[in-house]
Write an enzyme that holds these catalytic residues in place. Structure first.
Site: not given
Ligand SMILES: C[S@@+](CC[C@H](N)C(=O)[O-])C[C@H]1O[C@@H](n2cnc3c(N)ncnc32)[C@H](O)[C@@H]1O
Length: 409
Positions: A147, A189, A208, A374
């Site tokens: 991110s 994590g 997921l 991006c």
């Protein structure tokens, strides 16, 4: 003869449409001919293997060019950032105008591909994240944070900026020792590990992705934090209980615009009285929540993030309010994400030989142009990134200090 007719038609079509166009682009044709679109040395070369492939350049969009490249119909050589800049210039030359955006809206209106059931979301996540952990480790930072990083001083390396991003978030939510924290979409994590280790929180991270969960659990054990961190493979819709702090970082892009209100309502339900939540995620700058222009949105939807959807900031804030959350603080990190994606692209290209051994050629090409695409989209304000701190709406005020000073101490 037939080839020559097609070629002349393409040349006059392209040149007619693009009288001003000067691009560091060379087009190499199947017959050996080379066409340079600038007197400068070319930085990108498109090799056309036969007359049929000329159609990709006749009315180019980011979707048609991207598709031709990843499906192997044309060859494209050059650095990804240059490829994307050239592709955007071709697509922006007027050939596609808003057609792709309109197609995106039509698809929305007809309800295609955006049902967001638990099953379809799980499938979409598997497609994107369960490539292999080694694949992601080859171009992310060592903490494998997927991110937007936070370049507080602007000159940090990626690993430092990712840790700073996590700390920025955990400070903004004023995380205290012993508090319970839910991280929705925990990836590998990194945030829950830091929240437990440095801030003394008791954390649950949900994802997921089975690959992510497996590695995140290994890391928890390695850090000796089993008593404070639980990693679950769980959909956000299936979580029960109450948490004093909730984070969601780079996850809500998977929720779907139509489902944002329900998503935030679930977050509000999970928030303990006085609790604080941080939603960190990508938005579109199209005020109507349309896909990114020139076919970029279609490409991402089909090849990169099936079922991913971006909402405008205004839609997000409205959905938060309707879902029962009060917006307390908003920060724009758009240029931080442009820089993050540029660094990921650099890593991807530096480690290209290794990455090619970890995946098939098609996926290699998809990720190569997606990361640079991006970076371009963030740099050109087509998409953006907002961190939004919320509490519950109504009289249950989030327990935060009176000013923002606490975020920086
Ligand atoms: C871009 S990754 C971000 C990971 C992490 N927060 C980070 O910053 O590195 C998005 C994460 O959202 C998770 N995710 C997507 N849809 C989800 C859902 N419906 N329920 C739970 N997690 C979900 C994915 O499994 C993945 O872990």
């Amino acid at each position: 003869m037939f080839d020559q007719i097609k070629l002349s038609a393409w040349q006059s079509g392209l040149r007619g449409k693009l009288p001003q166009l000067s691009l560091p682009l060379r087009v190499e044709l199947w017959n050996g001919e080379r066409i340079d679109l600038s007197s400068d040395p070319p930085r990108v070369t498109i090799r056309i293997p036969g007359p049929a492939a000329l159609r990709y350049l006749r009315s180019p969009s980011l979707y048609s060019l991207g598709r031709a490249y990843v499906e192997g119909a044309i060859e494209v050589m050059g650095r990804a950032a240059d490829i994307i800049a050239v592709g955007n210039a071709l697509a922006a030359s007027g050939a596609v105008s808003g057609a792709d955006t309109r197609r995106g809206r039509l698809a929305d209106a007809l309800g295609f591909r955006r049902n967001h059931t638990r099953e379809s979301d799980r499938e979409a996540i598997r497609y994107h994240y369960d490539v292999s952990n080694e694949f992601y480790a080859a171009w992310l930072d060592p903490g494998m944070v997927y991110s937007c990083a936070y370049f507080e001083g602007g000159d940090e390396d990626l690993a430092t900026a990712q840790v700073k991003k996590i700390d920025h978030i955990l400070r903004k939510i004023d995380l205290r020792p012993g508090q319970t924290l839910l991280d929705i979409g925990c990836g590998w994590g990194a945030l829950v590990l830091r929240a437990a280790e440095r801030f003394g929180a008791r954390c649950v991270g949900i994802t997921l992705s089975e690959n992510q969960a497996a590695l995140a659990r290994e890391r928890v054990i390695k850090a000796g934090l089993q008593d404070r961190v639980e990693i679950r493979i769980q959909d956000y819709r299936d979580v029960d209980g109450h948490f004093e702090r909730i984070t969601s970082v780079g996850m809500f892009e998977h929720v779907g615009v139509q489902h944002l209100k329900d998503y935030f309502a679930q977050v509000a339900r999970l928030l303990a009285p006085g609790g604080v939540v941080m939603n960190h995620g990508i938005t579109t700058t199209d005020a109507d929540n349309g896909v990114t222009p020139y076919g970029g949105g279609q490409f991402i939807d089909e090849y990169v993030f099936p079922q991913g959807e971006l909402a405008h900031l205004a839609t997000v804030v409205r959905a938060m309010q309707e879902g029962g959350l009060e917006v307390r603080d908003v920060e724009n990190l758009r240029r931080h994400y442009a820089h993050t994606c540029a660094l990921w692209t650099d890593n991807f290209e530096s480690n290209a030989a290794h990455i090619r051994t970890l995946t098939d050629p098609k996926r290699f090409r998809i990720w190569h142009v997606y990361l640079a695409g991006c970076a371009y989209a963030f740099a050109h304000d087509r998409i953006s990134l907002y961190q939004i701190v919320c509490g519950k709406a109504g009289s249950d005020v989030a327990q935060l200090p009176w000013s923002r000073r606490y975020m920086y101490t």
